[in-house]
Scaffold this motif. Structure first.
Motif, PDB file in Angstrom:
ATOM      1  N   ASP A  54      15.401 -72.447 115.008  1.00 57.95           N
ATOM      2  CA  ASP A  54      14.582 -72.721 113.826  1.00 57.95           C
ATOM      3  C   ASP A  54      13.805 -74.000 114.120  1.00 57.95           C
ATOM      4  N   ASN A  88       4.923 -77.044 106.410  1.00 59.74           N
ATOM      5  CA  ASN A  88       4.726 -76.589 105.049  1.00 59.74           C
ATOM      6  C   ASN A  88       3.293 -76.116 104.889  1.00 59.74           C
ATOM      7  N   GLN A 118      16.722 -85.305 107.403  1.00 61.45           N
ATOM      8  CA  GLN A 118      17.322 -84.156 106.717  1.00 61.45           C
ATOM      9  C   GLN A 118      18.807 -83.949 107.055  1.00 61.45           C
ATOM     10  N   VAL A 166      14.983 -80.286 113.350  1.00 58.02           N
ATOM     11  CA  VAL A 166      14.363 -80.874 112.151  1.00 58.02           C
ATOM     12  C   VAL A 166      14.606 -82.390 112.178  1.00 58.02           C
ATOM     13  N   PHE A 169      21.480 -80.734 105.912  1.00 57.60           N
ATOM     14  CA  PHE A 169      22.156 -79.805 106.831  1.00 57.60           C
ATOM     15  C   PHE A 169      23.669 -79.970 106.785  1.00 57.60           C
ATOM     16  N   HIS A 197      10.327 -71.025 110.127  1.00 59.65           N
ATOM     17  CA  HIS A 197      10.747 -71.006 108.718  1.00 59.65           C
ATOM     18  C   HIS A 197       9.774 -71.845 107.902  1.00 59.65           C
ATOM     19  N   ASP A 203      18.010 -72.117 102.195  1.00 62.15           N
ATOM     20  CA  ASP A 203      18.611 -72.229 103.525  1.00 62.15           C
ATOM     21  C   ASP A 203      19.934 -71.478 103.604  1.00 62.15           C
ATOM     22  N   TYR A 262      15.700 -76.028  97.949  1.00 64.58           N
ATOM     23  CA  TYR A 262      15.619 -75.951  99.413  1.00 64.58           C
ATOM     24  C   TYR A 262      16.954 -75.462  99.984  1.00 64.58           C
ATOM     25  N   HIS A 299       5.719 -82.887 113.044  1.00 64.89           N
ATOM     26  CA  HIS A 299       6.015 -81.488 113.353  1.00 64.89           C
ATOM     27  C   HIS A 299       5.878 -81.207 114.839  1.00 64.89           C
ATOM     28  N   ALA A 335       8.291 -75.041 111.658  1.00 65.01           N
ATOM     29  CA  ALA A 335       8.484 -74.902 110.211  1.00 65.01           C
ATOM     30  C   ALA A 335       7.662 -75.868 109.367  1.00 65.01           C
TER      31      ALA A 335
HETATM   32  N1  ARG Z   1       9.575 -77.123 106.069  1.00 59.68           N
HETATM   33  C1  ARG Z   1      10.523 -78.158 106.312  1.00 59.68           C
HETATM   34  C2  ARG Z   1       9.808 -79.497 106.487  1.00 59.68           C
HETATM   35  O1  ARG Z   1       8.669 -79.549 106.888  1.00 59.68           O
HETATM   36  C3  ARG Z   1      11.354 -77.906 107.554  1.00 59.68           C
HETATM   37  C4  ARG Z   1      12.181 -76.674 107.538  1.00 59.68           C
HETATM   38  C5  ARG Z   1      13.274 -76.712 108.562  1.00 59.68           C
HETATM   39  N2  ARG Z   1      14.064 -75.540 108.598  1.00 59.68           N
HETATM   40  C6  ARG Z   1      14.996 -75.188 107.679  1.00 59.68           C
HETATM   41  N3  ARG Z   1      15.634 -74.069 107.826  1.00 59.68           N
HETATM   42  N4  ARG Z   1      15.241 -75.967 106.661  1.00 59.68           N
HETATM   43  O2  ARG Z   1      10.430 -80.522 106.220  1.00 59.68           O
END
Ligand code: ARG
Length: 576
Positions: free
Chosen positions: A126, A131, A346, A342, A350, A166, A322, A318, A140, A129
């Motif tokens: 993953d 936005n 975060q 990521v 997780f 994702h 997940d 969120y 990113h 990802a």
């Molecule tokens: N879209 C999220 C961001 O930009 C990251 C997603 C990462 N993947 C996940 N499965 N949460 O912060």
């Protein structure tokens, strides 16, 4: 291909240990450590096993080392080991071992000695990802480049890596975008450059709503309408997602990154309500102040930080998405492992979802692969001059433009097409390598001059080393066509042969702690080792088996550099 040298030496050490006086006291499953020697003076590999064991069984380490060495049978692999310092055991591979290795590498152009996993796994990676309808910024880039590299390495090692983008295509940003689309959209601008226009809208609404509570409420209402299935808003949302994807695809094409799936957050919408119901029914989730949470009371770190899965207004979060995503990956994609590349901020998210998954009996190996920030030369978060977040697309364009200038200077006689193609390889490669040569948790400084330098630990240097291996054969007027036999005569040849063999040690180690930088460091060492060999050993003016051997070493260096850079997602060029 035979096992790696450390593995072979470990096996022989284990045999020797079983014949010593400590044999009966060996701890269960004891594996003697064998590592490459930092200094060739002390041989090629060393083991601290005697010291580690002596401490455990309370005996003299040098004495134990002597006993091990006396019982050690190198059997054509290495010379009799030597003892150094407080009890290090040093091994030097025999010349014929190194010569056999060169032959074995020549016979294995696909894997170059790297063993494939005996138990291949299905691993969902993953990464990237971004936005939707928000800028894909350089942060990113770390996820995209690291994740792509890890997937490449996993595949090379024989695993089934499934790459899944994702994307955040259902977030709160759509409230703002929807209002902006209805009130600020410039259709002509959208037609010409959708990503830029969407970004402009996003930025403008974001600025406006900062000190305008009414507007914030209006945007929220737009989001609620979207989530309730309002047709107009859904249509706008769909167009935004589609347009953004086109923009993203361009960037991925430039980066040579591919995804097997683009299962964004919205893909899981229908699964959220039933999931929360199931968690309540099974007693895993509970109500707290009107919201639904999972308390992870057994975990000291998380005991005070419940994982929120439904807000009191009924909205999902969120984390909810997940959790649904984990189910899908385990049940539908049959994942044995999921790696999340990521940013470090975060971590808590997780920790929480992994905790909840565990409570639900998920046994897949869930791994958070965090990374730090990219800094400007001022050591602050990288920004444009106007203070905006730096856009990935702009970075890549600038990288290629800057590389173009360098190529122009270095090799003006190349055709315009060739120059453009090489500039792309060098520019993109430089950005990727600057990322991958750092430990991912390091906050690294983004500096054009450093990453594009032709000397030092950079992509241009490594690509140039590859070009030099190719230019030998151009001068020779023929491709490499195999050898009758290999004879290593000079130290520089032996050192290079050993380095080449160590590709098989480095590649699997990358996945131990998700460290592409270990491969980068190896490739840089290989390039400098090659450089020394090239200076010390004449190639084209040598003769017979010596010349054949040297050509074989050039050929293999080229192959390993190309394969290794390829695993980092970096392309090579035959000339530059
Ligand atoms: N879209 C999220 C961001 O930009 C990251 C997603 C990462 N993947 C996940 N499965 N949460 O912060």
């Amino acid at each position: 291909m035979a096992e790696t040298f450390p593995a072979q030496l470990q096996a022989k050490l284990a045999v020797a240990l079983a014949k010593t006086g400590v044999a009966a006291d060996l701890p269960e499953g004891f594996v003697p450590e064998v590592t490459p020697s930092a200094n060739a003076q002390f041989g090629n590999y060393q083991s601290n096993a005697a010291m580690v064991l002596a401490k455990q069984v309370k005996t003299n380490p040098r004495q134990l080392a002597t006993e091990i060495v006396e019982n050690f049978d190198g059997e054509g692999l290495c010379d009799p080991p030597e003892i150094a310092g407080p009890g290090f055991i040093n091994f030097r591979l025999t010349q014929s071992t190194l010569e056999d290795t060169v032959n074995a590498l020549l016979a294995d152009p696909d894997q170059l000695g790297v063993a494939r996993a005996t138990e291949p796994q299905t691993i969902v990676v993953d990464f990237s990802a971004p936005n939707v309808a928000k800028p894909m910024h350089v942060g990113h880039i770390r996820s995209t480049i690291i994740g792509d590299c890890l997937a490449r390495v996993a595949r090379f090692l024989g695993h089934d890596a499934i790459t899944d983008n994702h994307i955040g295509d259902w977030g709160t940003q759509f409230g703002m975008i929807l209002w902006g689309w209805k009130n600020l959209l410039d259709e002509a601008a959208l037609e010409a450059d959708p990503v830029t226009e969407l970004l402009r809208i996003y930025r403008e609404v974001n600025a406006k709503q900062k000190d305008d509570e009414t507007l914030r409420d209006i945007c929220k209402a737009e989001l609620v309408k979207l989530q309730a299935g309002d047709e107009e808003n859904l249509a706008i949302w769909e167009r935004c997602v589609a347009l953004s994807k086109i923009g993203l695809q361009k960037i991925y094409a430039l980066l040579d990154v591919e995804f097997d799936h683009w299962l964004g957050e919205s893909f899981y919408n229908d699964r959220l309500a039933p999931l929360v119901d199931e968690l309540i029914a099974s007693g895993i989730a509970e109500e707290s102040e009107g919201a639904i949470c999972v308390f992870l009371r057994d975990d000291e770190k998380l005991a005070e930080k419940p994982c929120l899965i439904r807000k009191s207004d009924g909205g999902f979060l969120y984390a909810t998405t997940d959790l649904a995503t984990i189910d899908y990956r385990v049940e539908e994609l049959k994942a044995d492992a999921v790696w999340y590349v990521v940013g470090a901020p975060q971590q808590l998210h997780f920790d929480q979802i992994f905790g909840v998954a565990k409570k639900r009996g998920v046994t897949a190996d869930l791994q958070f692969v965090p990374f730090g920030s990219i800094l400007g030369k001022d050591r602050k978060m990288l920004r444009t001059r106007s203070g905006d977040t730096v856009q990935l697309a702009d970075v890549l364009t600038e990288a290629v433009d800057r590389a173009q200038v360098i190529i122009e200077e270095k090799n003006p006689e190349l055709s315009a097409d060739e120059k453009a193609q090489i500039a792309r390889i060098i520019g993109i490669g430089a950005v990727k390598y600057a990322e991958l040569s750092q430990f991912r948790m390091t906050d690294y400084i983004f500096d054009w001059d450093t990453m594009l330098a032709l000397k030092g630990n950079t992509a241009p240097y490594l690509i140039n080393a590859y070009v030099r291996t190719k230019s030998i054969f151009r001068k020779l007027g023929t491709e490499f066509s195999g050898v009758e036999a290999i004879a290593l005569t000079e130290d520089a040849e032996k050192t290079l042969a050993l380095k080449l063999a160590q590709f098989s040690e480095i590649v699997p180690s990358i996945l131990n702690d998700f460290r592409p930088n270990a491969l980068a460091a190896y490739l840089y060492e290989l390039a400098t080792t090659y450089h020394t060999f090239y200076e010390q050993c004449h190639i084209l003016s040598s003769e017979g088996i010596v010349k054949d051997t040297r050509l074989a070493l050039c050929e293999l260096t080229g192959q390993v550099l190309k394969k290794g850079l390829g695993l980092l997602g970096i392309a090579t060029t035959e000339r530059m």
